[in-house]
Motif scaffolding. Sequence first.
Motif, PDB file in Angstrom:
ATOM      1  N   THR A 157       4.399  -6.471   9.089  1.00  0.00           N
ATOM      2  CA  THR A 157       5.118  -7.431   7.779  1.00  0.00           C
ATOM      3  C   THR A 157       3.563  -8.272   7.416  1.00  0.00           C
ATOM      4  OG1 THR A 157       6.255  -8.551   6.503  1.00  0.00           O
ATOM      5  CG2 THR A 157       6.269  -9.349   8.836  1.00  0.00           C
ATOM      6  N   THR A 158       3.651  -8.286   6.179  1.00  0.00           N
ATOM      7  CA  THR A 158       2.647  -8.960   5.343  1.00  0.00           C
ATOM      8  C   THR A 158       3.628  -9.225   3.814  1.00  0.00           C
ATOM      9  OG1 THR A 158       1.833  -6.813   3.972  1.00  0.00           O
ATOM     10  CG2 THR A 158       0.473  -7.384   5.895  1.00  0.00           C
ATOM     11  N   GLU A 159       2.592  -9.727   2.998  1.00  0.00           N
ATOM     12  CA  GLU A 159       3.110 -10.103   1.455  1.00  0.00           C
ATOM     13  C   GLU A 159       3.563  -9.879   0.787  1.00  0.00           C
ATOM     14  OE1 GLU A 159       0.649 -13.058  -0.373  1.00  0.00           O
ATOM     15  OE2 GLU A 159       0.897 -14.701   1.124  1.00  0.00           O
ATOM     16  N   GLU A 160       3.229  -8.197   0.806  1.00  0.00           N
ATOM     17  CA  GLU A 160       3.343  -6.940  -0.016  1.00  0.00           C
ATOM     18  C   GLU A 160       4.187  -5.841   0.536  1.00  0.00           C
ATOM     19  OE1 GLU A 160       0.257  -6.359  -1.892  1.00  0.00           O
ATOM     20  OE2 GLU A 160       0.513  -8.398  -3.254  1.00  0.00           O
ATOM     21  N   LYS A 161       4.489  -6.045   2.359  1.00  0.00           N
ATOM     22  CA  LYS A 161       4.244  -4.666   2.240  1.00  0.00           C
ATOM     23  C   LYS A 161       5.386  -4.998   3.995  1.00  0.00           C
ATOM     24  CE  LYS A 161       1.413  -0.911   2.526  1.00  0.00           C
ATOM     25  NZ  LYS A 161       0.578  -0.261   2.509  1.00  0.00           N
ATOM     26  N   ILE A 162       5.926  -3.623   4.757  1.00  0.00           N
ATOM     27  CA  ILE A 162       6.655  -3.512   5.565  1.00  0.00           C
ATOM     28  C   ILE A 162       6.398  -2.213   6.292  1.00  0.00           C
ATOM     29  CG2 ILE A 162       8.730  -3.459   6.850  1.00  0.00           C
ATOM     30  CD1 ILE A 162      10.010  -6.118   5.352  1.00  0.00           C
ATOM     31  N   THR A 163       5.675  -2.613   7.817  1.00  0.00           N
ATOM     32  CA  THR A 163       5.524  -1.216   7.981  1.00  0.00           C
ATOM     33  C   THR A 163       6.188  -0.674   9.469  1.00  0.00           C
ATOM     34  OG1 THR A 163       3.447  -1.000   7.096  1.00  0.00           O
ATOM     35  CG2 THR A 163       3.366   0.382   8.676  1.00  0.00           C
TER      36      THR A 163
ATOM     37  N   GLY B 173      12.698  -6.538  -0.884  1.00  0.00           N
ATOM     38  CA  GLY B 173      11.334  -6.769  -2.041  1.00  0.00           C
ATOM     39  C   GLY B 173       9.916  -6.014  -2.236  1.00  0.00           C
ATOM     40  N   LYS B 174      10.140  -5.862  -0.484  1.00  0.00           N
ATOM     41  CA  LYS B 174       8.118  -5.139  -0.136  1.00  0.00           C
ATOM     42  C   LYS B 174       8.822  -4.200  -0.198  1.00  0.00           C
ATOM     43  CE  LYS B 174       7.442  -9.256   2.382  1.00  0.00           C
ATOM     44  NZ  LYS B 174       7.250 -10.427   3.201  1.00  0.00           N
ATOM     45  N   GLU B 175       7.399  -3.406  -0.127  1.00  0.00           N
ATOM     46  CA  GLU B 175       7.223  -2.009  -0.789  1.00  0.00           C
ATOM     47  C   GLU B 175       6.759  -1.651   1.264  1.00  0.00           C
ATOM     48  OE1 GLU B 175       3.346   1.223  -1.424  1.00  0.00           O
ATOM     49  OE2 GLU B 175       2.925  -0.543  -1.212  1.00  0.00           O
ATOM     50  N   THR B 176       7.974  -0.564   1.574  1.00  0.00           N
ATOM     51  CA  THR B 176       8.038   0.170   2.877  1.00  0.00           C
ATOM     52  C   THR B 176       8.033   1.181   3.281  1.00  0.00           C
ATOM     53  OG1 THR B 176      10.643  -1.382   2.592  1.00  0.00           O
ATOM     54  CG2 THR B 176      10.034   0.135   4.642  1.00  0.00           C
ATOM     55  N   ILE B 177       6.960   1.109   4.234  1.00  0.00           N
ATOM     56  CA  ILE B 177       6.651   2.456   4.843  1.00  0.00           C
ATOM     57  C   ILE B 177       7.505   2.506   5.975  1.00  0.00           C
ATOM     58  CG2 ILE B 177       4.327   3.026   5.582  1.00  0.00           C
ATOM     59  CD1 ILE B 177       4.412   2.978   2.671  1.00  0.00           C
ATOM     60  N   LEU B 178       7.184   4.119   6.271  1.00  0.00           N
ATOM     61  CA  LEU B 178       7.847   4.666   7.949  1.00  0.00           C
ATOM     62  C   LEU B 178       6.612   5.268   8.803  1.00  0.00           C
ATOM     63  CD1 LEU B 178      11.750   4.938   7.028  1.00  0.00           C
ATOM     64  CD2 LEU B 178      10.449   3.251   7.687  1.00  0.00           C
ATOM     65  N   ILE B 179       6.350   4.578   9.511  1.00  0.00           N
ATOM     66  CA  ILE B 179       5.360   6.152   9.670  1.00  0.00           C
ATOM     67  C   ILE B 179       6.220   6.716  11.220  1.00  0.00           C
ATOM     68  CG2 ILE B 179       3.611   6.116  11.522  1.00  0.00           C
ATOM     69  CD1 ILE B 179       2.385   3.762  10.588  1.00  0.00           C
ATOM     70  N   PHE B 180       7.015   7.569  11.283  1.00  0.00           N
ATOM     71  CA  PHE B 180       7.633   8.102  12.038  1.00  0.00           C
ATOM     72  C   PHE B 180       7.030   9.305  12.828  1.00  0.00           C
ATOM     73  CE2 PHE B 180      11.217  12.406  11.859  1.00  0.00           C
ATOM     74  CZ  PHE B 180      11.614  12.103  12.405  1.00  0.00           C
ATOM     75  N   ARG B 181       7.302   9.004  14.189  1.00  0.00           N
ATOM     76  CA  ARG B 181       6.711   9.019  14.628  1.00  0.00           C
ATOM     77  C   ARG B 181       7.467  10.468  15.241  1.00  0.00           C
ATOM     78  NH1 ARG B 181       6.214   8.578  21.535  1.00  0.00           N
ATOM     79  NH2 ARG B 181       4.371   9.208  21.985  1.00  0.00           N
ATOM     80  N   LYS B 182       7.513  12.032  15.207  1.00  0.00           N
ATOM     81  CA  LYS B 182       8.446  13.270  15.225  1.00  0.00           C
ATOM     82  C   LYS B 182       7.588  14.040  16.528  1.00  0.00           C
ATOM     83  CE  LYS B 182       6.814  15.837  11.414  1.00  0.00           C
ATOM     84  NZ  LYS B 182       7.384  16.652  10.609  1.00  0.00           N
ATOM     85  N   ARG B 183       8.546  14.171  16.834  1.00  0.00           N
ATOM     86  CA  ARG B 183       8.256  15.423  18.185  1.00  0.00           C
ATOM     87  C   ARG B 183       8.336  16.391  18.135  1.00  0.00           C
ATOM     88  NH1 ARG B 183      12.444  12.005  19.911  1.00  0.00           N
ATOM     89  NH2 ARG B 183      11.807  10.487  21.387  1.00  0.00           N
ATOM     90  N   ARG B 184       7.375  17.477  18.587  1.00  0.00           N
ATOM     91  CA  ARG B 184       7.556  18.968  18.479  1.00  0.00           C
ATOM     92  C   ARG B 184       7.584  19.289  20.023  1.00  0.00           C
ATOM     93  NH1 ARG B 184       2.391  23.102  16.778  1.00  0.00           N
ATOM     94  NH2 ARG B 184       1.330  21.333  18.226  1.00  0.00           N
ATOM     95  N   TYR B 185       8.822  20.033  20.040  1.00  0.00           N
ATOM     96  CA  TYR B 185       9.930  20.817  21.450  1.00  0.00           C
ATOM     97  C   TYR B 185       9.151  22.508  21.171  1.00  0.00           C
ATOM     98  CZ  TYR B 185      13.085  17.171  21.740  1.00  0.00           C
ATOM     99  OH  TYR B 185      13.992  16.347  21.324  1.00  0.00           O
ATOM    100  N   ARG B 186       9.020  22.765  22.651  1.00  0.00           N
ATOM    101  CA  ARG B 186       8.357  24.317  22.610  1.00  0.00           C
ATOM    102  C   ARG B 186       9.466  24.616  23.772  1.00  0.00           C
ATOM    103  NH1 ARG B 186       5.508  26.452  27.246  1.00  0.00           N
ATOM    104  NH2 ARG B 186       4.612  24.535  28.113  1.00  0.00           N
TER     105      ARG B 186
END
Length: 404
Positions: free
Chosen positions: A24-30, A67-80
């Motif tokens: 988190t920063t003053e303007e963004k949440i990740t 009230g902050k810009e929110t970013i998601l870093i979504f760790r996607k799985r790839r199955y085999r």
Amino acid sequence: MNNISDFLSWMFGSEHLVLRDAETTEEKITLHIEIEKKPHVCPECGMMTDYVHDYRPHTVKEVSILGKETILIFRKRRYRCTNCGKRFYENNDLVCSYKRMTKRLQNWIVNRLKNEYSYTSVAREIKTSVNTIIRIFDESVCYEAPEFERTIAIDEFKGNTGNEKYQCIITDPEKHRVLDILPNRRKATVQEHFTQQSTKSRKHIQYFIADMWNPYFEAAKETFENAHRIVDKYHWIRQVIHAFESIRKKVQATVKKNQRLCFKRSRVLLNKRYEYLDEKDKVKVEKMLSISTELRTAHTLKEAFFQLLESKNSHEAATVLNYWNSQAKHCGIASFEKCARVLKLWELEILHSFDCPYTNGFTEGCNNKIKVLKRNAYGYRNFERFRNRILHIFCEKAIVEPTD
């Protein structure tokens, strides 16, 4: 909620989410998140597999948090698939394929556009491009014209869209619904839209309400055989007010300098019904009328016309209207003689308005809201987008949810 995983699942509307990290920063949440591992069905052969081939990060925008810009870093799985070797991504309710924002944010944008906000203001709010907002709206919203019921009203508004100056709005004043928006107000366009309705629906129409634009009534006459065609009260009353106003302005422009003070607030006082004035204002009105015989005659005709509004039904109104027309036709004032001819031409449609409990008031209110939408956006060029945007503001259904 027992833990943070349950809270994330509730907040994002997606089950079994796991929070791996947060910044988190003053303007963004990740937020770094992933979905709990579970077996998946191979889309190729149908066998179950839980073998993870690899992980790939997917960065997406989310609805702002605190009230902050929110970013998601979504760790996607790839199955085999261990049976056929097919590689595929895990199922999730959070993000559509190839999208850079969550489904929740897309729905937020669509719901935000149910107000009169411009695409630019919504884009600025979530720090994305205007084209992205427009694309999401076009992909997510589509409206089809519903069947007409018992009452319909039609009116034009100045949209300046699709190379046409005027667009047309069709409403149901009984149910307070906007039914459709037409690209222009020409008879061929209006009639084509009317004939798209089923025969049963067209026969069921009892009241057709419009202003004094003849192509509307020509189209209705040929399409709605059982409907009472009605001129909205505001529009035929306005004919008399305009006739009186032309006389008032002419007289006021010719009065002597020492008489001009008498005409202060003349428009308000002279247009208002005489019986609703207090004694002080009645004295002022009498002083103005004493200056001009023509103005007094016009004022008398205007007051006599207002008696028509006291009629309880079309039968009573017909008697009053015919008498007023006979007086106006021989009054010697050109504007009132013209007004009498217009009212005689539309006599049947005017009299029907006394037997109909509905007016174009709801339609005019919708037009005001459309003007706000248009002004906020500095106009629209694409008619279909303009139509969908208007219907999206007034209608509750027909939103197509974002899909993969």
